[in-house]
Design an enzyme around this catalytic site. Structure first.
Site, short mmCIF file in Angstrom:
data_model
loop_
_atom_site.label_atom_id
_atom_site.label_comp_id
_atom_site.label_asym_id
_atom_site.label_seq_id
_atom_site.Cartn_x
_atom_site.Cartn_y
_atom_site.Cartn_z
N ASP A 101 -7.35 -14.73 3.69
CA ASP A 101 -7.10 -13.52 4.47
C ASP A 101 -7.20 -13.87 5.95
O ASP A 101 -8.28 -13.87 6.53
CB ASP A 101 -8.11 -12.44 4.09
CG ASP A 101 -7.67 -11.06 4.57
OD1 ASP A 101 -6.69 -10.98 5.33
OD2 ASP A 101 -8.31 -10.08 4.17
N GLY A 102 -6.04 -14.17 6.53
CA GLY A 102 -6.00 -14.53 7.95
C GLY A 102 -5.10 -13.64 8.77
O GLY A 102 -5.14 -13.68 9.99
N LYS A 103 -4.24 -12.84 8.09
CA LYS A 103 -3.31 -11.92 8.75
C LYS A 103 -2.58 -12.60 9.90
O LYS A 103 -2.47 -12.08 11.01
CB LYS A 103 -4.05 -10.67 9.22
CG LYS A 103 -4.70 -9.90 8.06
CD LYS A 103 -5.44 -8.67 8.54
CE LYS A 103 -6.05 -7.90 7.37
NZ LYS A 103 -7.14 -8.63 6.70
N ARG A 104 -2.02 -13.76 9.61
CA ARG A 104 -1.33 -14.55 10.62
C ARG A 104 0.02 -13.92 10.97
O ARG A 104 0.66 -13.28 10.16
CB ARG A 104 -1.14 -15.99 10.15
CG ARG A 104 -2.45 -16.76 9.96
CD ARG A 104 -3.24 -16.82 11.27
NE ARG A 104 -4.35 -17.75 11.19
CZ ARG A 104 -5.63 -17.41 11.19
NH1 ARG A 104 -5.96 -16.15 11.25
NH2 ARG A 104 -6.57 -18.33 11.14
N THR A 133 -2.38 -13.91 3.86
CA THR A 133 -1.95 -12.60 4.33
C THR A 133 -1.26 -12.76 5.69
O THR A 133 -1.72 -13.52 6.55
CB THR A 133 -3.13 -11.62 4.46
OG1 THR A 133 -4.11 -12.16 5.34
CG2 THR A 133 -3.75 -11.34 3.10
#
Length: 311
Positions: A101-104, A133
Site C-alpha cells: 500500500d503505497g498509493k504511488r 496501490t
C-alpha cells in the site's frame, strides 16, 4: 509468472478466506513485550519488524495476502525501509501474496521507475511486491507504466476509485457530465481491466473501494464486473461483513477485504482483551482473523468458497 488475478483467485480459494491482513505497525499498539525502551528509528524499526513477523506467523495459514502500509516504515527512514524489505521477503516465504500500500502516482519515466522498483515477486524487482496501490488522478498515462510492468512480471495494481475515509466525498463525489467522479474512474478502470483478463475472469488491474460506502460499493461492482476489489474500511473504520457483501461475485471471488487495526491490536479490545490480553497477543490476532473470516462467510457469498479436500 502466472497472472496476478489468477494467483489471487487461487490463494482465495485455497484459504477459503477473502481476507487481507494490513501490516500497519504503530508504536502505541505494540504489546508491552515488544515495545522498545529506546525510541530511535533503528530500535523502533526492529520492533515493527519483529511484531509484523509474528503477525505473519499467526495468519499465514489462514489468509491469502498481507498488505504492508509503506508509510509506517518510511517514517523511520532507512532502518524502516530495510524492515519493510525484510517483511515482504518473509511474507513471500510464508506463501502469502504481498499487496504494497503505497498509493504511488506520477508520470512518464517516474511512474516507470516506481513500477520497476516495487512490482514483481521472485526476483523481478528489488522490493518484490505482488501488487501495488496506485492513484489515477494524473490520468491514464500515469497508470500505463504500472500496467505494462505488471503484465510482464505477473503483478497487479489496485487503483483508488472510492476510498473509505470520510473526506473522500470532497472530490470523489463531485459530479461531472452527470456522474460522480468515482464512477468516471470506475468506468475507466473496467475499460483498461478488460485488456488483461486472467483465466479467472478478473484483471491484473483492480480497484480500491471502501467498505464504509456500501451503496457505492454495490454500484461500482455493477460498473466493474472484471475488476478485483481491495476493500478497506472493515472493522475499526466501521465497515461490516454485510456492508461488503455486494463486492463479491456469486462464487465468493472478486473481492478481498482488509483489516489492520482490528486484527493487529485485537488484544487491546473486547472480547480478545478478556480472553488473551497482552501476554497472548498472537492468539488474539489469530482469533480475530478467524472471527472475521467467519463473519464474511456468514454474511457474504464467501460462504461459497471451499478449501481443497485434505484427502
Amino acid at each position: 509468472m502466472k497472472p496476478f488475478a489468477d494467483r489471487l483467485a487461487e490463494a482465495v480459494r485455497r484459504t477459503a478466506a477473502p481476507v487481507v491482513v494490513g501490516l500497519d505497525p504503530r508504536l502505541e499498539g505494540l504489546p508491552p513485550a515488544l515495545a522498545p525502551e529506546e525510541r530511535s528509528p533503528q530500535t523502533v524499526a526492529s520492533a515493527f519488524e519483529r511484531f509484523c513477523r509474528e503477525v505473519i506467523d499467526a495468519v499465514a495459514c489462514l489468509v491469502p495476502a498481507v498488505k504492508p502500509q509503506a508509510a509506517f516504515f518510511e517514517q523511520l527512514g532507512p532502518a524502516g525501509m530495510q524492515a519493510l524489505a525484510n517483511l515482504i521477503a518473509y511474507a513471500r516465504q510464508k506463501d502469502l501474496l504481498v499487496i504494497l500500500d503505497g498509493k504511488r502516482n506520477d508520470i512518464g519515466s517516474t511512474a516507470a521507475a516506481y513500477a520497476d522498483g516495487w512490482l514483481g515477486p521472485g526476483g523481478c524487482s528489488p522490493w518484490g511486491a505482488d501488487a501495488l496501490t496506485v492513484n489515477a488522478y494524473l490520468g491514464e498515462d500515469a497508470v500505463q507504466p504500472f500496467i505494462e510492468t505488471a503484465k510482464v512480471r505477473g503483478a497487479g495494481l489496485f487503483v483508488l476509485v472510492k476510498t473509505s475515509n470520510p473526506g473522500s466525498r470532497q472530490f470523489q463525489d463531485l459530479v461531472a457530465d452527470g456522474m460522480p467522479l468515482y464512477q468516471h474512474v470506475g468506468r475507466w478502470v473496467e475499460q483498461i481491466a478488460c485488456q488483461s483478463l486472467g483465466q479467472c475472469g478478473y484483471s491484473l488491474v483492480g480497484a480500491v473501494v471502501g467498505a464504509t460506502y456500501p451503496a457505492q460499493l454495490a454500484e461500482l461492482r455493477s460498473l466493474m464486473p472484471h475488476v478485483w476489489f481491495l476493500v478497506p474500511g472493515y472493522g475499526a473504520q466501521g465497515g461490516t461483513a454485510r456492508d461488503v457483501a455486494s463486492a463479491f461475485d456469486s462464487q465468493g471471488l472478486g473481492a478481498v477485504v482488509v483489516s489492520a487495526r482490528g486484527i493487529l491490536f485485537a488484544y487491546q479490545n473486547s472480547p480478545y482483551r478478556e480472553r488473551f490480553g497482552p501476554d497472548h497477543w498472537q492468539q488474539a490476532v489469530e482469533a480475530a482473523t478467524k472471527d472475521m473470516i467467519a463473519q464474511l462467510r456468514a454474511e457474504t457469498p464467501a460462504s461459497q468458497l471451499h478449501p481443497p479436500s485434505s484427502s
